[in-house]
Design a protein around this motif. Structure first.
Motif: not given
Lengths: 100, 156
Positions: A55-56, A58-59, A62-63, A66, A87, A91, A93, A96
């Motif tokens: 998830s690190s 993934l962050r 996502v960041d 955006q 993953l 999640a 995503l 997205h």
């Protein structure tokens, strides 16, 4: 301090080619590399050789998605390894983020 | 099946009795945690899971769940521990950490946040890949301990 998690990031014309492990220790390197990519309408992140991501990582994705979207640019994940696909599915995503 | 059931929390979120260790374990091991080198810790955990006979098809999920458990324990608590055991034909993984001084451990959020969120996916990922997720708050001295226990099938 060196750790067991190794991440390799190569800058190419279209964006970045990433291989190895994207975890809590290496994700900041990816974030830094992504922030340094030259402005373009379409930035491609090649994650085809990422063996492990959590998830690190993934962050950062996502960041990055955006941040580029806010300037009218697109961050494209292409290709993605099995670990990345798994993953993103877990999640929720896949729809997205832009995955090709 | 992984991901189909919500995790088990205490009926009321608060300290519970000190949980007794599961005496039906047929083998158990403790994995040293190094919060500065989580990659090495993760690899030790994967080796231990193999040795305890986890279904090899689930090995990547074990590594992912352990990564999330460790990030969480190292980020939010102190004195993290990682134990694995064979219990009734399954591999159980129990990661614990002491809650920060004076803090009431927050009720963990196990649901996926909206796609735009940059944080808060750790426990949801654990719930999605592992079975039997149980979160407990154990009231011990000097600091309360938060335990997250998960399980995976062993190879047949």
């Amino acid at each position: 301090m060196p750790t067991s998690s190794s991440l390799r990031i190569d800058t190419v014309d279209a964006g970045l080619v990433v291989s190895g492990v994207v975890d809590a220790h290496t994700a900041p390197q990816l974030a830094e590399a992504l922030a340094a990519v030259a402005d373009a309408e379409r930035i491609v992140l090649d994650l085809g050789a990422v063996d492990f991501i959590d998830s690190s990582g993934l962050r950062v994705l996502v960041d990055g998605h955006q941040r580029y979207a806010s300037t009218g640019a697109t961050l494209v994940l292409s290709p993605v390894s099995e670990a990345v696909t798994r993953l993103l599915e877990l999640a929720g995503l896949v729809d997205h983020l832009v995955v090709e | 099946m992984a991901g189909l059931s919500r995790p088990v929390f205490p009926a009321t979120w608060g300290p519970t009795e000190v949980a007794h260790e599961n005496s039906t374990a047929t083998a158990r091991t403790r994995v040293d945690i190094d919060c500065v080198d989580l990659g090495a810790t993760r690899k030790r955990a994967v080796v231990a899971a193999r040795r305890l006979g986890v279904d090899l098809q689930r090995l990547h999920d074990v590594e992912l769940a352990v990564a999330e458990l460790l990030s969480n324990a190292c980020e939010h608590g102190t004195a993290p521990t990682l134990r694995m055991a064979q219990v009734e034909g399954r591999l159980t993984i129990d990661v614990r950490n002491q809650a920060p001084q004076g803090a009431i451990p927050p009720v963990p959020d196990w649901k996926l946040p909206p796609p735009t969120a940059t944080n808060g996916r750790g426990l949801a990922i654990i719930v999605a890949v592992a079975d039997d997720v149980t979160v407990r708050w154990i009231d011990v001295s000097p600091l309360p301990v938060v335990s997250v226990r998960i399980s995976f099938p062993l190879a047949r």
